[in-house]
Structures are given as structure tokens and as C-alpha cells.
Enzyme design. Structure first.
Site, PDB file in Angstrom:
ATOM      1  N   HIS A   1       5.938  41.107  22.989  1.00  0.00           N
ATOM      2  CA  HIS A   1       6.260  39.943  23.812  1.00  0.00           C
ATOM      3  C   HIS A   1       7.649  40.041  24.446  1.00  0.00           C
ATOM      4  O   HIS A   1       8.553  40.645  23.890  1.00  0.00           O
ATOM      5  CB  HIS A   1       6.223  38.675  22.963  1.00  0.00           C
ATOM      6  CG  HIS A   1       4.926  38.480  22.248  1.00  0.00           C
ATOM      7  ND1 HIS A   1       4.866  37.971  20.980  1.00  0.00           N
ATOM      8  CD2 HIS A   1       3.646  38.724  22.622  1.00  0.00           C
ATOM      9  CE1 HIS A   1       3.605  37.901  20.593  1.00  0.00           C
ATOM     10  NE2 HIS A   1       2.841  38.367  21.569  1.00  0.00           N
TER      11      HIS A   1
ATOM     12  N   ASP B   1      -2.780  38.804  22.499  1.00  0.00           N
ATOM     13  CA  ASP B   1      -2.170  40.118  22.259  1.00  0.00           C
ATOM     14  C   ASP B   1      -3.181  41.238  22.449  1.00  0.00           C
ATOM     15  O   ASP B   1      -2.838  42.315  22.949  1.00  0.00           O
ATOM     16  CB  ASP B   1      -1.562  40.184  20.860  1.00  0.00           C
ATOM     17  CG  ASP B   1      -0.295  39.345  20.731  1.00  0.00           C
ATOM     18  OD1 ASP B   1       0.238  38.888  21.764  1.00  0.00           O
ATOM     19  OD2 ASP B   1       0.154  39.143  19.586  1.00  0.00           O
TER      20      ASP B   1
ATOM     21  N   LYS C   1      17.136  38.150  20.338  1.00  0.00           N
ATOM     22  CA  LYS C   1      16.640  37.666  19.057  1.00  0.00           C
ATOM     23  C   LYS C   1      17.371  38.335  17.910  1.00  0.00           C
ATOM     24  O   LYS C   1      17.779  39.490  18.010  1.00  0.00           O
ATOM     25  CB  LYS C   1      15.139  37.974  18.914  1.00  0.00           C
ATOM     26  CG  LYS C   1      14.276  37.338  19.966  1.00  0.00           C
ATOM     27  CD  LYS C   1      12.833  37.794  19.852  1.00  0.00           C
ATOM     28  CE  LYS C   1      11.988  37.182  20.955  1.00  0.00           C
ATOM     29  NZ  LYS C   1      10.624  37.717  20.942  1.00  0.00           N
TER      30      LYS C   1
ATOM     31  N   TYR D   1      13.333  34.310  13.120  1.00  0.00           N
ATOM     32  CA  TYR D   1      14.147  34.883  14.180  1.00  0.00           C
ATOM     33  C   TYR D   1      14.795  33.803  15.014  1.00  0.00           C
ATOM     34  O   TYR D   1      14.206  32.784  15.314  1.00  0.00           O
ATOM     35  CB  TYR D   1      13.384  35.891  15.043  1.00  0.00           C
ATOM     36  CG  TYR D   1      12.056  35.476  15.600  1.00  0.00           C
ATOM     37  CD1 TYR D   1      11.935  35.090  16.925  1.00  0.00           C
ATOM     38  CD2 TYR D   1      10.918  35.499  14.815  1.00  0.00           C
ATOM     39  CE1 TYR D   1      10.705  34.738  17.461  1.00  0.00           C
ATOM     40  CE2 TYR D   1       9.688  35.150  15.335  1.00  0.00           C
ATOM     41  CZ  TYR D   1       9.589  34.767  16.655  1.00  0.00           C
ATOM     42  OH  TYR D   1       8.375  34.413  17.179  1.00  0.00           O
TER      43      TYR D   1
END
Length: 184
Positions: free
Chosen positions: A61, A166, A70, A130
Site C-alpha cells: 500500500h 490486495d 510510517k 504503526y
């Protein structure tokens, strides 16, 4: 805290200081002052938490116009975390880097702007947290097929559990250049 560079610009392994004794351990998972002193000059505005079972693969992603840097950590279980450089003009364009993050090693992975990110679960289950530097925007989200042969990611799973989104992500060669970030 120890910062370890990786082959990809903008991707760093962070080994926080861990204070352990017979009671357990203590560690700072983020300290703005210390992280800035280490060169991580980002302000995180959103924290995410995921729980996944063995064999789950989440990714790859990215956000195009509102990129999210992140800071990723597995707080329970083990994951194989992967970053792909998808920045047009980058000297490491289409290269990837992977590292195991676990509750045992307590490592964190810093993923800079303009990179695709994902992970697969190696343990029975994993809890991953995250921090992100921008808010999630579903209209800005992009994705790449986890098994794109052009990228040749050496995943430790062959038949992962995937979300429908996905599983249907495009290969990098199917993306037009205006759907990929630029290297700065």
C-alpha cells in the site's frame, strides 16, 4: 537508540533502548525529541493497530498525493515487513527491502514518503502498530500486487491470506506514471 540504514533511501531500522529485568521490560516506542535528534524529523498524526493471523499478507500500500511516512512495530508475534521503492526517478526504483519485526527483537521500521509498504505474519498471530505522518485517505490510496514477478519479492509465504483488494492490485508495469510518486 540505534538507527540502521538500509539499501533504500528513506527506510531505516530503529532499535530502541530496552530496559529489561526479571519483571519484564520497558521501552519508549516514540519520543519526538530523541527521534528528531536521530534524524527522524516527522510528526505523526495517526496511530494504527492491526491484528492478523498466520499467513496473512497486508500490502503493498501507498498514498500518492498525501504520502504517509510510517513507524512500524510488531508488539506481539512476528512479521516479515517489506518496503518497495516506487518513486519514479529514484536510484533504487523497483527495489525492495524486507526485515523481520517481532515482539522479541523489538525493532521498528521507519518507512519514508513515497514507498509502498506491506507485511506478512510469520507467527500464529501478530499485533502490529504503526504511526503515520498523514491521515488515511481512501481516495488517495494505491496498491501493488504482492507477487508481481517484476519486483521478485522473496516472501516467506507462498499462498497468503489476502483481502480482495490486495489480491486484485495491479502489477507495477500496469500503473501509469502519474499513479506513482516522484523521487525528491
Amino acid at each position: 537508540m540505534k538507527i540502521i540504514e538500509t539499501p533504500l533511501d528513506g527506510v531505516l531500522i530503529v532499535e530502541p533502548d530496552v530496559y529489561q529485568d526479571k519483571r519484564g521490560f520497558f521501552m519508549e516506542t516514540h519520543n519526538l525529541r530523541r527521534y528528531r535528534e536521530a534524524g527522524l524529523n516527522h510528526v505523526f498524526v495517526q496511530d494504527n493497530l492491526s491484528y492478523s493471523v498466520r499467513g496473512t499478507l497486508r500490502g503493498m500500500h501507498y498514498q500518492l498525493n498525501k504520502p504517509q511516512a510510517k513507524l512500524v512495530q510488531a508488539i506481539a508475534g512476528r512479521i516479515y515487513d517489506v518496503v518497495i521503492d516506487i518513486r519514479i526517478g529514484s536510484p533504487t526504483f523497483k527495489k525492495w527491502f524486507g526485515v523481520e519485526l517481532s515482539q522479541e527483537n523489538k525493532k521498528q521500521l521507519f518507512v519514508g514518503h513515497g514507498l509502498a509498504h506491506g507485511f506478512c505474519v510469520l507467527s500464529e498471530a501478530a499485533v502490529v502498530t504503526y504511526k503515520c505522518t498523514d491521515f488515511y485517505d481512501p481516495h488517495d490510496e494505491g496498491g501493488l500486487l504482492w507477487s508481481d514477478p517484476e519486483l521478485s519479492i522473496d516472501w516467506p509465504v507462498s499462498d497468503p491470506l489476502l483481502s480482495p483488494k490486495d489480491g486484485a492490485s495491479p502489477k507495477i508495469s500496469e500503473l501509469v506514471s502519474d499513479r506513482l510518486p516522484r523521487y525528491r
